[in-house]
Write a protein that holds these residues in place. Structure first.
Motif, mmCIF file in Angstrom:
data_model
loop_
_atom_site.group_PDB
_atom_site.id
_atom_site.type_symbol
_atom_site.label_atom_id
_atom_site.label_comp_id
_atom_site.label_asym_id
_atom_site.label_seq_id
_atom_site.Cartn_x
_atom_site.Cartn_y
_atom_site.Cartn_z
ATOM 1 N N ASP A 1 3.694 6.977 3.650
ATOM 2 C CA ASP A 1 4.804 6.670 2.739
ATOM 3 C C ASP A 1 4.230 5.906 1.550
ATOM 4 O O ASP A 1 3.633 4.838 1.736
ATOM 5 N N HIS B 1 10.447 9.419 7.840
ATOM 6 C CA HIS B 1 10.156 8.078 8.368
ATOM 7 C C HIS B 1 9.819 8.115 9.851
ATOM 8 O O HIS B 1 8.896 7.434 10.292
ATOM 9 N N TRP C 1 5.255 10.867 -0.829
ATOM 10 C CA TRP C 1 4.525 10.887 0.434
ATOM 11 C C TRP C 1 3.198 11.612 0.256
ATOM 12 O O TRP C 1 3.135 12.616 -0.452
ATOM 13 N N HIS D 1 8.778 0.597 -1.497
ATOM 14 C CA HIS D 1 9.348 -0.223 -0.413
ATOM 15 C C HIS D 1 8.409 -0.283 0.793
ATOM 16 O O HIS D 1 8.565 -1.139 1.652
ATOM 17 N N HIS E 1 11.875 -1.990 6.242
ATOM 18 C CA HIS E 1 11.623 -0.554 6.148
ATOM 19 C C HIS E 1 12.345 0.210 7.258
ATOM 20 O O HIS E 1 12.981 1.239 7.009
HETATM 21 MN MN MN3 Z 1 9.942 4.518 3.286
#
Ligand code: MN3
Length: 204
Positions: free
Chosen positions: A160, A78, A127, A164, A27
């Motif tokens: 998140d 992120h 998100w 992934h 990530h």
């Molecule tokens: Mn992410």
């Protein structure tokens, strides 16, 4: 001047067993890093090159520069997400944030359930957020790279929910990841600092 990838505020294995070192390595070192690299490729030699990451997000949104926006927003989201988690996360908020939750929700469990439901209800990639909207806190979600940054609300916390973020640890069971985030990882102190207008929010 190239945008720098924001620092990971703990070791890649620090969130185990809730988020594995393997997930965190992919990530941070592949996904997040990839957005930053792509952004830098896109903005090299353009007017964006001299701007901060936050300024790039706002300008790209205003200009409708989708590729720049998507990569800049993902780079910022992120950085904000890493700080929204802590190896000592979970528990309950304190201070002003606790007061606002108490004022706006029947109890903390209902608040947590609404946050969980929002994270589960975001269809596909995106998100879940806690934001300050005027003088109220609000739970909201955004799709894909979209971000409250640069809008008329203040981001306080994010989760998140792109696959992934959890697939290696939880496969397709987003619910288990969301539970782990809310019960064991969420950094209420970071949200409280953002609520207080501390510069934590600007350290993208
Ligand atoms: Mn992410």
């Amino acid at each position: 001047m190239a945008v720098m990838q924001s620092h990971l505020p703990y070791d890649r294995g620090a969130l185990e067993p809730h988020v594995s070192r393997k997930t965190m390595s992919y990530h941070y070192d592949e996904h997040h890093s990839g957005y930053v690299k792509k952004l830098n490729d896109l903005i090299e030699g353009t007017d964006y090159d001299s701007l901060s990451l936050e300024q790039i997000v706002s300008k790209a949104r205003a200009n409708g520069d989708t590729a720049v926006f998507n990569n800049a927003a993902q780079a910022w989201n992120h950085g904000f997400f890493w700080k929204s988690m802590s190896p000592n996360g979970g528990g309950t908020p304190q201070g002003k944030l606790k007061e606002m939750i108490d004022d706006q929700y029947p109890d903390f469990d209902v608040f947590k359930q609404q946050l969980r439901d929002a994270a589960l209800g975001q269809f596909g990639s995106g998100w879940a957020w806690l934001v300050l909207d005027n003088d109220k806190i609000r739970i909201t979600t955004t799709g894909n790279a979209e971000t409250p940054l640069g809008t008329n609300v203040v981001p306080l916390l994010t989760m998140d929910v792109w696959e992934h973020a959890y697939y290696l640890d939880y496969q397709n069971v987003r619910k288990s990841y969301v539970e782990a985030f809310i019960e064991n990882l969420v950094n209420w102190e970071f949200a409280a600092a953002n609520l207080a207008g501390k510069p934590a929010i600007r350290a993208a």
